[in-house]
Design an enzyme around this catalytic site. Structure first.
Site, PDB file in Angstrom:
ATOM      1  N   SER A  78     -26.831  50.993 128.695  1.00 35.92           N
ATOM      2  CA  SER A  78     -25.424  51.360 128.502  1.00 35.92           C
ATOM      3  C   SER A  78     -24.462  50.672 129.456  1.00 35.92           C
ATOM      4  O   SER A  78     -23.247  50.898 129.367  1.00 35.92           O
ATOM      5  CB  SER A  78     -25.253  52.875 128.593  1.00 35.92           C
ATOM      6  N   LYS A  81     -21.553  48.891 127.873  1.00 34.56           N
ATOM      7  CA  LYS A  81     -20.268  49.534 127.589  1.00 34.56           C
ATOM      8  C   LYS A  81     -19.164  49.057 128.538  1.00 34.56           C
ATOM      9  O   LYS A  81     -17.973  49.180 128.216  1.00 34.56           O
ATOM     10  CB  LYS A  81     -20.415  51.049 127.663  1.00 34.56           C
ATOM     11  N   SER A 325     -21.183  58.362 128.145  1.00 32.53           N
ATOM     12  CA  SER A 325     -21.922  57.227 127.571  1.00 32.53           C
ATOM     13  C   SER A 325     -22.110  57.382 126.065  1.00 32.53           C
ATOM     14  O   SER A 325     -23.226  57.413 125.556  1.00 32.53           O
ATOM     15  CB  SER A 325     -23.276  57.075 128.268  1.00 32.53           C
TER      16      SER A 325
END
Length: 488
Positions: A78, A81, A325
Site C-alpha cells: 500500500s 497509494k 488504506s
C-alpha cells in the site's frame, strides 16, 4: 613501506565494498545512526533470505543519507497509494468533489413521473445510505409520489472492468478487493465502498442461532445463518463468506454467550445494482413507488437533473483513503484521473496519467512496474529511493498540507488520526512524530513517510521489506528502524 600502504588501501576498499548501503557524502553527523541501521539489518533473523530496500533522505535538502538496496525494485504494497494520492491531488486539486445525479426525461403528471428515473454515478466512493435518503427527500419535495418506469443505475462514467489486473481471486469477496464502479455505496463512515458490514452477535442462550446485523439494512443480499451460540467457555470461531458471483452470504461457526460481536466487511457482487437498490429503498421510505424494475443503463441525452449530491472535497476524502488504506478509493482515483485527463475512466488511462504526474516530481518511472493504484498487486515494483524522491519533492506543492495530514500518525489512538499506525510506535520519541503510509500484502511489509528526530530535523524514509516468511514481523522491524531515526 609501500607494501603497508598498498595493504591499507586494500583494507579500505574491502571495508567500503562491504558497506554498500552508506551514502558516503551524507555520512557526516549520522555515523552512529548508519552503524546502528547496518547492524539491525545484518543481525535481524527475519531478514535472512528476505530483501530489504531502505532509503533515507534529508527533508530539507533531499540528499540521501542512507541507502540500502534503495535502487532495487520491490513490491511496495500500500505504499503505492503515496503515488496515487500525489497524482490525484496534482490532477484534480484538493477541492475536487464527486457528483452523483438523479435525472429524468419524463413528464410529471398528477404526482406521477411518466417514465424512468436515473441514478448516475460519477465515481463517488463515499456515498452512504443517508445520502440516498436525502436525495429521495428532495424528490418527494418536488411532489413526485410514483415513478411509472424503471429505476436505472448509470455507471458509464468509468469502464466496466471491475477488478484491477492482478487482484487475487481469493480477495474477490473482501471489502479491500471490492468491485470498482462509478456508482457504488459505502456501509459506514470508514467508506469501504462496494461492501456491507456484517455484525455477528451471540443469541440469548446457548443453542440459539447467532444474531446477524447487516449495514446498511438491505434486501440486496441473502443471508444464510448457520452459526450458533455456545456456552460462555465455548469456542469463538465465526466464518462469513459470500458465494462467488452472487450476493448470498453464509455465516458458519460458533460464538459464546455474552461475548463481543464479530464484525466483517464483505464486498458485494455488482455495486452498481447495490447502490441503485439502496436508492430504491430510500425512495420507498419517502413514499415514492417505482412501478418498473431496477436496471443498469445509461442516461439519455435529453434527461434533466432532478437533484444531486456532492461528495466531501478530495482533501477530506484523503483521510479515510490513506489513514485506513482504502484500496477502493485508490482505484477510483486512478480511473477518475484517467477520465479527467484522457476522457476514459479505465486503469490503462489512469495509470498512464499517474506515471506522467509522478514523473513531474523527479520520480524515474522507467525504474518501476505499476499495475494498480492500491498496491494490492504482487507485480507492482518500485525502488525505495523513488518513493523518498516523491516524498521530498511534494513538500513544495500547495496541496502538501492535505497530503501530509492524510498520513497515519504513530501511536495516536483516534482511528481518523492514527490510522493504521494508531497501535504502533507509542513511545515518547516516536508518538505523533512519525507520519507514514503503511503497507502489507502476503510476504511484504512497507512503511514510508516522515519522522521528526530528537535533534529537531525531519527525515524522509522508505522501508520496503519483501520475501518475508511472516509479514507481520516486518512491522516490528520497521518500527525499530524508525525508532533509530527518531533518536538521531
Amino acid at each position: 613501506m609501500m607494501k603497508r600502504i598498498k595493504f591499507s588501501i586494500l583494507i579500505l576498499i574491502i571495508f567500503f565494498a562491504a558497506v554498500p548501503c552508506i551514502h558516503v557524502n551524507a555520512m557526516y553527523g549520522h555515523e552512529n545512526m548508519v552503524q546502528q541501521l547496518n547492524q539491525l539489518i545484518q543481525n535481524e533473523p527475519d531478514l535472512q533470505g528476505a530483501i530489504a530496500g531502505i532509503s533515507i533522505r534529508s527533508a530539507a535538502s533531499g540528499e540521501i543519507i542512507y541507502d540500502h538496496q534503495g535502487d532495487v525494485r520491490l513490491r511496495p504494497a500500500s505504499n503505492m497509494k503515496l503515488l496515487t494520492a500525489a497524482a490525484a491531488l496534482n490532477v484534480l486539486g484538493e477541492n475536487y468533489r464527486f457528483k452523483t445525479e438523479v435525472l429524468s426525461d419524463a413528464p410529471l403528471k398528477k404526482q406521477t413521473l411518466e417514465g424512468n428515473l436515473y441514478l448516475k454515478g460519477n465515481g463517488d466512493p463515499t456515498l452512504l445510505k443517508s445520502d440516498f435518503d436525502k436525495m429521495a427527500f428532495e424528490i418527494k419535495k418536488l411532489g413526485i409520489k410514483r415513478v411509472k418506469g424503471n429505476l436505472v443505475g448509470d455507471d458509464s462514467h468509468f469502464d466496466s472492468v471491475r477488478y484491477s489486473l492482478d487482484l487475487p481471486w481469493s480477495d474477490e469477496t473482501t471489502y479491500y478487493g471490492a468491485q470498482i464502479s462509478a456508482l457504488t455505496a459505502s456501509p459506514t463512515v470508514d467508506y469501504n465502498s462496494g461492501s456491507v458490514r456484517v455484525k455477528v452477535k451471540p443469541g440469548t442462550k446457548s443453542g440459539d442461532n447467532v444474531e446477524v446485523e447487516i449495514t446498511p439494512k438491505t434486501n440486496y443480499l441473502k443471508i444464510i445463518n448457520q452459526a450458533v451460540t455456545v456456552e460462555a467457555d465455548g469456542k469463538k470461531e465465526i466464518k462469513v463468506e459470500r458465494e462467488h458471483a452472487k450476493n448470498t452470504i453464509t455465516i458458519e461457526g460458533s460464538i459464546p454467550e455474552k461475548t463481543k460481536a464479530v464484525t466483517e466487511w464483505i464486498g458485494v457482487w455488482d455495486p452498481t445494482r447495490y447502490a441503485t437498490t439502496l436508492f430504491n429503498q430510500s425512495l420507498s421510505k419517502q413514499g415514492i413507488t417505482v412501478s418498473g424494475k431496477i436496471k443498469v443503463g445509461s442516461v439519455p441525452d435529453t434527461a434533466n437533473v432532478v437533484t444531486n449530491h456532492q461528495s466531501m472535497p478530495l482533501s477530506e476524502l484523503l483521510v479515510p483513503f490513506m489513514k485506513l488504506s482504502n484500496n477502493g478509493h485508490a482505484e477510483v482515483l486512478i480511473k477518475e484521473i484517467g477520465k479527467v485527463v484522457k476522457g476514459e475512466g479505465s486503469w490503462d488511462k489512469g495509470l498512464a496519467v499517474m506515471e506522467t504526474e509522478v514523473a513531474k516530481f523527479g520520480v524515474n518511472t522507467k525504474t518501476m512496474v505499476i499495475r494498480d493504484g492500491s498496491g494490492i498487486s504482487h507485480v507492482d515494483l518500485i525502488p525505495a529511493n523513488q518513493i523518498t524522491q516523491l516524498l521530498f519533492a511534494v513538500q513544495k506543492e500547495k496541496w502538501f498540507s492535505a497530503y501530509l495530514h492524510s498520513l497515519p500518525m504513530a501511536g495516536i489512538p483516534d482511528k481518523m488520526v492514527g490510522g493504521s499506525l494508531r497501535n504502533r510506535m507509542k513511545n515518547p520519541s516516536t508518538l505523533g512524530k512519525v507520519k507514514a503510509k503503511t503497507g502489507s500484502i502476503s510476504t511484504v511489509s512497507s512503511l514510508s513517510g516522515y519522522v521528526t528526530t530528537k535533534s529537531g530535523q525531519t527525515l524522509i524514509f522508505s522501508i520496503l521489506l519483501n520475501n518475508l516468511i511472516n509479514d507481520e514481523n516486518g512491522k516490528k522491524i520497521e518500527d525499530r528502524l524508525v525508532q533509530l531515526l527518531a533518536n538521531t
